[in-house]
Write a protein that holds these residues in place. Structure first.
Motif, PDB file in Angstrom:
ATOM      1  N   ILE A 232       0.846  -1.396   0.066  1.00  0.00           N
ATOM      2  CA  ILE A 232       0.176   0.133   0.127  1.00  0.00           C
ATOM      3  C   ILE A 232       0.955   1.418   0.033  1.00  0.00           C
ATOM      4  CG2 ILE A 232      -1.806   1.287   1.256  1.00  0.00           C
ATOM      5  CD1 ILE A 232      -2.650  -1.500   0.051  1.00  0.00           C
ATOM      6  N   PRO A 233       0.859   2.149  -0.970  1.00  0.00           N
ATOM      7  CA  PRO A 233       1.885   3.338  -1.177  1.00  0.00           C
ATOM      8  C   PRO A 233       1.538   4.193   0.140  1.00  0.00           C
ATOM      9  CG  PRO A 233       0.745   3.077  -3.292  1.00  0.00           C
ATOM     10  CD  PRO A 233      -0.085   1.948  -2.256  1.00  0.00           C
ATOM     11  N   GLY A 234       2.542   4.627   0.654  1.00  0.00           N
ATOM     12  CA  GLY A 234       2.671   5.528   1.756  1.00  0.00           C
ATOM     13  C   GLY A 234       2.595   4.704   3.097  1.00  0.00           C
ATOM     14  N   PHE A 235       2.955   3.503   3.216  1.00  0.00           N
ATOM     15  CA  PHE A 235       2.701   2.772   4.439  1.00  0.00           C
ATOM     16  C   PHE A 235       3.966   1.732   4.366  1.00  0.00           C
ATOM     17  CE2 PHE A 235      -1.425   3.907   4.243  1.00  0.00           C
ATOM     18  CZ  PHE A 235      -1.987   4.116   5.433  1.00  0.00           C
ATOM     19  N   LEU A 236       4.673   1.651   5.701  1.00  0.00           N
ATOM     20  CA  LEU A 236       5.587   0.871   5.746  1.00  0.00           C
ATOM     21  C   LEU A 236       5.180  -0.352   6.616  1.00  0.00           C
ATOM     22  CD1 LEU A 236       8.533   3.428   6.516  1.00  0.00           C
ATOM     23  CD2 LEU A 236       8.035   1.890   4.613  1.00  0.00           C
ATOM     24  N   THR A 237       6.034  -1.516   6.790  1.00  0.00           N
ATOM     25  CA  THR A 237       5.540  -2.646   7.540  1.00  0.00           C
ATOM     26  C   THR A 237       6.608  -3.340   8.241  1.00  0.00           C
ATOM     27  OG1 THR A 237       3.945  -3.614   5.667  1.00  0.00           O
ATOM     28  CG2 THR A 237       4.582  -5.238   7.405  1.00  0.00           C
ATOM     29  N   LEU A 238       6.386  -3.255   9.448  1.00  0.00           N
ATOM     30  CA  LEU A 238       7.356  -3.824  10.724  1.00  0.00           C
ATOM     31  C   LEU A 238       7.019  -5.399  11.007  1.00  0.00           C
ATOM     32  CD1 LEU A 238       7.454  -0.834  13.044  1.00  0.00           C
ATOM     33  CD2 LEU A 238       9.413  -1.597  11.529  1.00  0.00           C
ATOM     34  N   ILE A 239       8.180  -6.179  10.810  1.00  0.00           N
ATOM     35  CA  ILE A 239       7.956  -7.618  11.239  1.00  0.00           C
ATOM     36  C   ILE A 239       8.897  -7.952  12.400  1.00  0.00           C
ATOM     37  CG2 ILE A 239       8.036  -9.972  10.172  1.00  0.00           C
ATOM     38  CD1 ILE A 239       7.321  -8.731   7.215  1.00  0.00           C
ATOM     39  N   GLY A 240       8.270  -8.902  13.184  1.00  0.00           N
ATOM     40  CA  GLY A 240       9.320  -9.550  13.825  1.00  0.00           C
ATOM     41  C   GLY A 240       9.112  -9.267  15.418  1.00  0.00           C
ATOM     42  N   THR A 241       9.975  -9.133  16.417  1.00  0.00           N
ATOM     43  CA  THR A 241       9.789  -8.889  17.723  1.00  0.00           C
ATOM     44  C   THR A 241      10.557  -7.856  18.191  1.00  0.00           C
ATOM     45  OG1 THR A 241       9.485 -11.278  18.170  1.00  0.00           O
ATOM     46  CG2 THR A 241       9.987  -9.886  20.154  1.00  0.00           C
ATOM     47  N   GLY A 242      10.030  -6.711  18.845  1.00  0.00           N
ATOM     48  CA  GLY A 242      10.942  -5.606  19.297  1.00  0.00           C
ATOM     49  C   GLY A 242       9.956  -4.315  19.491  1.00  0.00           C
ATOM     50  N   LYS A 243      10.264  -3.386  19.758  1.00  0.00           N
ATOM     51  CA  LYS A 243       9.589  -1.996  20.072  1.00  0.00           C
ATOM     52  C   LYS A 243       9.970  -0.986  19.091  1.00  0.00           C
ATOM     53  CE  LYS A 243      10.090  -0.598  24.481  1.00  0.00           C
ATOM     54  NZ  LYS A 243       8.582  -0.833  24.958  1.00  0.00           N
ATOM     55  N   PHE A 244       8.745  -0.153  18.787  1.00  0.00           N
ATOM     56  CA  PHE A 244       8.986   0.923  17.919  1.00  0.00           C
ATOM     57  C   PHE A 244       8.025   2.254  18.291  1.00  0.00           C
ATOM     58  CE2 PHE A 244       4.992  -1.357  16.458  1.00  0.00           C
ATOM     59  CZ  PHE A 244       3.943  -0.145  16.020  1.00  0.00           C
ATOM     60  N   VAL A 245       8.162   3.381  17.909  1.00  0.00           N
ATOM     61  CA  VAL A 245       7.850   4.650  18.403  1.00  0.00           C
ATOM     62  C   VAL A 245       7.137   5.071  17.276  1.00  0.00           C
ATOM     63  CG1 VAL A 245       8.100   6.612  19.395  1.00  0.00           C
ATOM     64  CG2 VAL A 245       9.400   4.717  19.951  1.00  0.00           C
ATOM     65  N   ALA A 246       5.691   5.598  17.538  1.00  0.00           N
ATOM     66  CA  ALA A 246       5.299   6.297  16.303  1.00  0.00           C
ATOM     67  C   ALA A 246       4.269   7.309  16.963  1.00  0.00           C
ATOM     68  CB  ALA A 246       4.079   5.236  15.733  1.00  0.00           C
ATOM     69  N   ALA A 247       3.962   8.242  16.038  1.00  0.00           N
ATOM     70  CA  ALA A 247       3.041   9.445  16.367  1.00  0.00           C
ATOM     71  C   ALA A 247       1.616   9.511  15.769  1.00  0.00           C
ATOM     72  CB  ALA A 247       3.841  10.720  15.947  1.00  0.00           C
ATOM     73  N   SER A 248       1.003  10.083  16.402  1.00  0.00           N
ATOM     74  CA  SER A 248      -0.585  10.516  15.739  1.00  0.00           C
ATOM     75  C   SER A 248      -0.964  11.363  15.932  1.00  0.00           C
ATOM     76  CB  SER A 248      -1.391   9.302  16.433  1.00  0.00           C
ATOM     77  OG  SER A 248      -1.436   9.232  17.663  1.00  0.00           O
ATOM     78  N   ASN A 249      -2.125  11.995  15.099  1.00  0.00           N
ATOM     79  CA  ASN A 249      -2.652  13.465  15.446  1.00  0.00           C
ATOM     80  C   ASN A 249      -3.969  12.959  16.274  1.00  0.00           C
ATOM     81  OD1 ASN A 249      -3.748  15.854  15.478  1.00  0.00           O
ATOM     82  ND2 ASN A 249      -4.022  16.086  13.152  1.00  0.00           N
ATOM     83  N   GLY A 250      -3.646  13.001  17.749  1.00  0.00           N
ATOM     84  CA  GLY A 250      -4.616  12.425  18.780  1.00  0.00           C
ATOM     85  C   GLY A 250      -4.396  11.047  19.212  1.00  0.00           C
ATOM     86  N   GLU A 251      -5.249  10.915  20.183  1.00  0.00           N
ATOM     87  CA  GLU A 251      -5.219   9.486  20.795  1.00  0.00           C
ATOM     88  C   GLU A 251      -5.430   8.449  19.646  1.00  0.00           C
ATOM     89  OE1 GLU A 251      -6.812   6.925  24.605  1.00  0.00           O
ATOM     90  OE2 GLU A 251      -7.632   9.110  24.148  1.00  0.00           O
ATOM     91  N   VAL A 252      -4.741   7.144  19.781  1.00  0.00           N
ATOM     92  CA  VAL A 252      -4.942   5.942  18.975  1.00  0.00           C
ATOM     93  C   VAL A 252      -5.983   5.243  19.687  1.00  0.00           C
ATOM     94  CG1 VAL A 252      -3.658   3.984  17.909  1.00  0.00           C
ATOM     95  CG2 VAL A 252      -2.676   6.435  17.934  1.00  0.00           C
ATOM     96  N   HIS A 253      -6.862   4.591  18.663  1.00  0.00           N
ATOM     97  CA  HIS A 253      -7.970   3.709  19.169  1.00  0.00           C
ATOM     98  C   HIS A 253      -7.520   2.219  18.442  1.00  0.00           C
ATOM     99  CE1 HIS A 253      -9.757   7.041  21.004  1.00  0.00           C
ATOM    100  NE2 HIS A 253      -9.690   7.719  19.785  1.00  0.00           N
ATOM    101  N   PHE A 254      -7.780   1.310  19.092  1.00  0.00           N
ATOM    102  CA  PHE A 254      -7.672  -0.183  18.511  1.00  0.00           C
ATOM    103  C   PHE A 254      -9.043  -0.750  18.284  1.00  0.00           C
ATOM    104  CE2 PHE A 254      -3.844   0.975  20.917  1.00  0.00           C
ATOM    105  CZ  PHE A 254      -2.913   0.585  20.408  1.00  0.00           C
ATOM    106  N   VAL A 255      -9.231  -1.118  16.966  1.00  0.00           N
ATOM    107  CA  VAL A 255     -10.632  -1.692  16.646  1.00  0.00           C
ATOM    108  C   VAL A 255     -10.248  -2.975  15.757  1.00  0.00           C
ATOM    109  CG1 VAL A 255     -12.004   0.459  16.612  1.00  0.00           C
ATOM    110  CG2 VAL A 255     -10.873  -0.426  14.427  1.00  0.00           C
ATOM    111  N   GLU A 256     -11.442  -3.901  15.976  1.00  0.00           N
ATOM    112  CA  GLU A 256     -11.323  -5.280  15.273  1.00  0.00           C
ATOM    113  C   GLU A 256     -11.970  -4.936  13.942  1.00  0.00           C
ATOM    114  OE1 GLU A 256     -12.682  -8.266  17.893  1.00  0.00           O
ATOM    115  OE2 GLU A 256     -10.733  -8.236  19.069  1.00  0.00           O
TER     116      GLU A 256
END
Length: 265
Positions: A123-147
């Motif tokens: 998908i253009p404009g997106f990156l994929t992280l694979i494996g085990t570890g920590k990453f840091v990301a920013a968002s415009n406001g609080e992030v919500h998790f949905v199924e």
């Protein structure tokens, strides 16, 4: 009237791999981290920064960075100390992957551990992280998790984990209307979540931010045209605009334009 004094940090009092506040994150560096340019605001200790694609860390890059379209936007931080990460006062959070995969909007990803492998998303404009570890990301406001199954405004979408890539969904009335005719001729989609959404199905988790406004795009390799910034010039008082006295990151042959990289058109 008394006011609370601001908290003053030093190397020993900064948190280790945790938020300093909702807008800044402290990395306890003891080795290497991948870091997007322009996201480090300060650091303590002995830390060197190496560009992607050259330098002494080719083996590390070969195992943990597989996105040539974004190579000019990233560096490897190596050494011992504490890195303070932030992005224009947007909300910043860390996330842990456990033998998983997560796709995130490229402009939102600040940094990640080398135990994770970064790849170019389909998908253009997106990156994929694979494996085990920590990453840091920013968002415009609080992030919500949905199924899933769920349909998400493209501008509110931050990323998705352990589920198939989304497909485009267009409102039926939108397809029949005047804008639908324009789309049929040009192939361009709508920018409103009421007309055009990303549709997710299957198992997994979708991350959405609490606003339909994307984080403003920025040229991570540019020198801001601001007074007091070496090489920036500061002409006319306009800051942050590449092409107005600042340097521009060269675009690789075949590289997607900024709009496509951000919206996935």
């Amino acid at each position: 009237m008394t006011t609370d004094a601001p908290q003053v940090f030093d190397f020993t009092t900064l948190p280790a791999n945790d938020n300093v506040n909702p807008y800044a994150f402290s990395v306890d560096l003891n080795g290497q981290w991948f870091l997007q340019k322009g996201k480090m605001i300060a650091y303590y200790g002995q830390i060197d920064f190496h560009g992607i694609g050259h330098g002494p860390l080719d083996r590390l890059v070969a195992s943990s960075f597989h996105s040539p379209l974004h190579a000019a936007d990233w560096v490897v931080a190596e050494g011992h100390g504490k890195l303070l990460l932030a992005d224009r006062a947007f909300d910043v959070n860390s996330y842990d992957l456990d033998d998983g995969n997560l796709t995130v909007r490229s402009g939102n990803l600040l940094a990640y551990e080398p135990s994770l492998s970064l790849k170019q998303s389909i998908i253009p404009g997106f990156l994929t992280l694979i494996g085990t570890g920590k990453f840091v990301a920013a968002s415009n406001g609080e992030v919500h998790f949905v199924e899933p199954p769920v349909r998400v405004d493209p501008q509110a979408l931050v990323g998705w984990a352990d589920c198939p890539s989304p497909c485009h969904h267009y409102d039926h009335q939108y397809l029949k209307g005047v804008m639908g005719g324009i789309r049929a001729m040009t192939g361009l989609g709508g920018a409103s979540g009421e007309e055009h959404q990303f549709e997710f199905v299957g198992a997994g988790t979708v991350l959405i931010q609490s606003t339909e406004m994307l984080m403003a795009d920025r040229n991570a390799g540019a020198v801001p045209d601001q007074a007091g910034v070496p090489g920036g010039g500061g002409h006319g008082g306009h800051g942050g605009q590449s092409g107005q006295g600042g340097q521009q990151t060269p675009q690789l042959p075949g590289q997607l334009g900024g709009l496509q990289r951000r919206f996935g058109l």
